[in-house]
Each structure stands twice: as C-alpha cells, then as structure tokens.
Design an enzyme around this catalytic site. Structure first.
Site, PDB file in Angstrom:
ATOM      1  N   GLY A 155      -3.309  -0.447   5.988  1.00 66.49           N
ATOM      2  CA  GLY A 155      -2.168  -1.162   6.450  1.00 66.49           C
ATOM      3  C   GLY A 155      -2.238  -2.112   7.189  1.00 66.49           C
ATOM      4  N   GLU A 204      -3.323   9.823   7.843  1.00 67.44           N
ATOM      5  CA  GLU A 204      -2.013   9.860   8.100  1.00 67.44           C
ATOM      6  C   GLU A 204      -1.407  11.492   8.315  1.00 67.44           C
ATOM      7  OE1 GLU A 204      -0.152   7.543   5.219  1.00 67.44           O
ATOM      8  OE2 GLU A 204      -1.102   5.698   6.285  1.00 67.44           O
ATOM      9  N   HIS A 260      -5.834  12.849   4.386  1.00 70.34           N
ATOM     10  CA  HIS A 260      -5.785  11.560   4.498  1.00 70.34           C
ATOM     11  C   HIS A 260      -5.483  11.392   6.086  1.00 70.34           C
ATOM     12  CE1 HIS A 260      -3.413   7.537   4.635  1.00 70.34           C
ATOM     13  NE2 HIS A 260      -4.062   7.398   3.674  1.00 70.34           N
ATOM     14  N   SER A 310      -6.454  -1.438   2.988  1.00 68.32           N
ATOM     15  CA  SER A 310      -6.201  -2.841   3.024  1.00 68.32           C
ATOM     16  C   SER A 310      -6.934  -3.586   1.711  1.00 68.32           C
ATOM     17  CB  SER A 310      -6.553  -3.706   4.156  1.00 68.32           C
ATOM     18  OG  SER A 310      -5.570  -3.151   5.218  1.00 68.32           O
ATOM     19  N   ASN A 334      -2.267   5.394  -3.667  1.00 71.45           N
ATOM     20  CA  ASN A 334      -1.533   6.497  -2.954  1.00 71.45           C
ATOM     21  C   ASN A 334      -0.175   5.872  -2.536  1.00 71.45           C
ATOM     22  OD1 ASN A 334      -0.658   8.275  -0.973  1.00 71.45           O
ATOM     23  ND2 ASN A 334      -2.201   7.706   0.681  1.00 71.45           N
ATOM     24  N   TRP A 335       0.840   6.256  -3.073  1.00 65.68           N
ATOM     25  CA  TRP A 335       2.190   5.754  -3.125  1.00 65.68           C
ATOM     26  C   TRP A 335       2.829   5.993  -1.459  1.00 65.68           C
ATOM     27  CZ3 TRP A 335       5.806   4.692  -7.716  1.00 65.68           C
ATOM     28  CH2 TRP A 335       5.343   3.881  -8.526  1.00 65.68           C
ATOM     29  N   GLY A 373      -3.280   1.774  -0.906  1.00 71.17           N
ATOM     30  CA  GLY A 373      -1.875   2.056  -0.459  1.00 71.17           C
ATOM     31  C   GLY A 373      -0.892   0.805  -0.886  1.00 71.17           C
ATOM     32  N   GLY A 374      -0.767   0.038  -0.020  1.00 71.19           N
ATOM     33  CA  GLY A 374       0.600  -0.774  -0.144  1.00 71.19           C
ATOM     34  C   GLY A 374       0.276  -1.367  -1.448  1.00 71.19           C
TER      35      GLY A 374
HETATM   36  P1  PGA Z   1      -3.400   0.405   2.499  1.00 68.28           P
HETATM   37  O1  PGA Z   1      -3.594   2.314   2.486  1.00 68.28           O
HETATM   38  O2  PGA Z   1      -4.333   0.027   0.999  1.00 68.28           O
HETATM   39  O3  PGA Z   1      -1.933   0.209   2.433  1.00 68.28           O
HETATM   40  O4  PGA Z   1      -4.291  -0.020   3.680  1.00 68.28           O
HETATM   41  C1  PGA Z   1      -4.717   3.097   2.096  1.00 68.28           C
HETATM   42  C2  PGA Z   1      -4.435   4.374   2.387  1.00 68.28           C
HETATM   43  O5  PGA Z   1      -3.972   4.748   3.344  1.00 68.28           O
HETATM   44  O6  PGA Z   1      -4.896   5.058   1.242  1.00 68.28           O
END
Ligand code: PGA
Length: 248
Positions: A171, A97, A95, A210, A10-11, A231-232
């Site tokens: 994150g 967010e 998600h 993470s 997930n960018w 994510g990251g």
């Molecule tokens: P992260 O994000 O790997 O940076 O913790 C995961 C996500 O939000 O899908």
C-alpha cells in the site's frame, strides 16, 4: 519446472454487493488469458455471491483468513470448512495485516494453513520483512523464520502457495528492486526445495506489495516470481487485468 502463474486480488475490507459489476468485468477479461490463473479474494460477506457468479469461469474465488478449528464457540470467526461451503477455493493466511493487527504468530498461521488443507482449500501463506528489518540486514533471517514456522507439511503441490510481501511495500507505492526480489524469491525456492523436494519446486511463490499495471512487467518477469498478490490495484478490473496480462 513449469509453474502456472497465479494472480490473486486481495480486496481486504473493501467491497459491497454493488461491487459484483467489477467481478463481472474481471470474469469477462479473464477469458482472454491463456496461461495465468486469476483469483479474487473478496470480504467474507461477498464470498457466496462471488463464488456463484464465478462458477464455470476461469476466475477462482478465495477468502482472506480462516480459523484454525472447523467449528466451535469462537464468536465472529469463520472456519476453513465454512469458506469452502460458501464456494471458496483458497484462503490467504498470515497476511501482514493479520499478523500486525490481530497478533497472529507463525504457529497460528501454520494452524490456519493446516485448516485450509483439511477443508480442501489452497492456502496462500504470506511472509515478508518490515522496513526496519530490511535496513538492519535481517530480511532473510526474518523470512526464513516465518517460512519455517508458518508452512505446513504438504501431501501434494496444491496444498499451498507462498506470497512474499515486504511489509513496507504494501500500500505504499514503494517496491524492492528487481535484484532484491530475485534474491529473496531464490532464497524462498531454496528453502522450499530443501524441505519439500519436488513439491517445493512446484510451489508457486507470488510477489506482493504495490503491484500496479505500470510496474507489473518489471516485477513479474523475475525468475521464481510465479505471479502476484495484488491489493489496491485488484479493486479495479481494468488494472487487475492489465497486471494479469503480463503473466499471459
Ligand atoms: P497492495 O497490497 O497491492 O495494495 O500493496 C498487497 C497486499 O497487501 O496483499
């Protein structure tokens, strides 16, 4: 039941045209994988270009959100049909967010999952508790309510995957212990099986929050963890491929 692991990147709101070089590296590395399915979910601006670059490769391209409806007067929104038209094969819905910054409710997420099915996209439906909810001992009821409210009724097992992403792990560098992940994934599996029978057995449950090369082995070898939403670490081909390598 055998489930093919899915490792999806997930960018988020990251990536410009110049990021195509990173996708090329991911595509090259994906050819070494035999088992895992790899997916990159870039921002909408890069979907078409990435889908073209990935055509015929083992890397699938997904989007990060969609509107409930197919078309209409909704300035700035993008429908599942448009994502499909741009070359997407999947879309992340619900998600945390989106739930947090855009006020998305379970009912809205369910509508988006249904929109994905209508357009022929795999929906990756995200659920997960906050730190305060976990500390209060409410992680399970929170996730149960999100599953009950957000998941569509499927016609077959390709309709959706679930991503369990504890909000506090996203994150942050923090992750739940193996025991907590195992318990939550088993719980989600049980809910899926009760509601969908065999389809629920075949539905992939990803872990997200993470996930890094350093913890991938520990997190992705747990029973009922059928891959990861990253994510990251998905922004760097080397790290993303190292995570995928754990799933083969
Ligand atoms: P992260 O994000 O790997 O940076 O913790 C995961 C996500 O939000 O899908």
């Amino acid at each position: 039941m055998q489930r093919r692991p899915l490792v999806a990147g997930n960018w988020k709101m990251n990536g410009l045209k110049s990021s195509a070089a990173e996708l090329d590296k991911i595509i090259a590395g994906a050819r070494q994988l035999v088992n895992a399915e790899l997916m990159v979910c870039p921002p909408a601006t890069l979907l078409q270009e990435f889908a073209t670059a990935a055509r015929g490769s083992p890397v699938a391209i997904g989007a990060q959100d969609c509107h409930v409806l197919a078309a209409g007067a909704y300035t700035g929104d993008i429908s599942a049909e448009m994502l499909k038209d741009a070359g997407a094969q999947a879309v992340i819905v619900g998600h945390s967010e989106r739930r947090r910054y855009h006020g998305e409710t379970d009912a809205m997420v369910r509508g988006k999952a249904l929109a994905a099915r209508r357009a022929g996209l795999l929906a990756i439906v995200c659920v997960g508790e906050t730190r305060a909810e976990r500390d209060a001992g409410h992680a399970r009821p929170v996730v149960r309510a999100q599953l009950d409210g957000s998941l569509p009724e499927p016609a077959d097992d390709l309709v959706f995957a679930v991503a369990y992403e504890p909000v506090w792990a996203i994150g942050s560098g923090a992750t739940p212990g193996r025991g907590d992940i195992a318990e939550m994934h088993a719980f989600i599996r049980q809910r899926l099986s009760a509601r969908y029978g065999d389809v629920g057995q075949g539905t992939r449950i990803l872990y997200g929050g993470s996930v890094k090369p350093a913890n991938a082995e520990e997190l992705l070898t747990i029973d009922d963890v059928d891959g990861a939403l990253v994510g990251g670490a998905s922004l760097k081909a080397e790290e993303f491929l190292a995570i995928a390598a754990v799933c083969g």
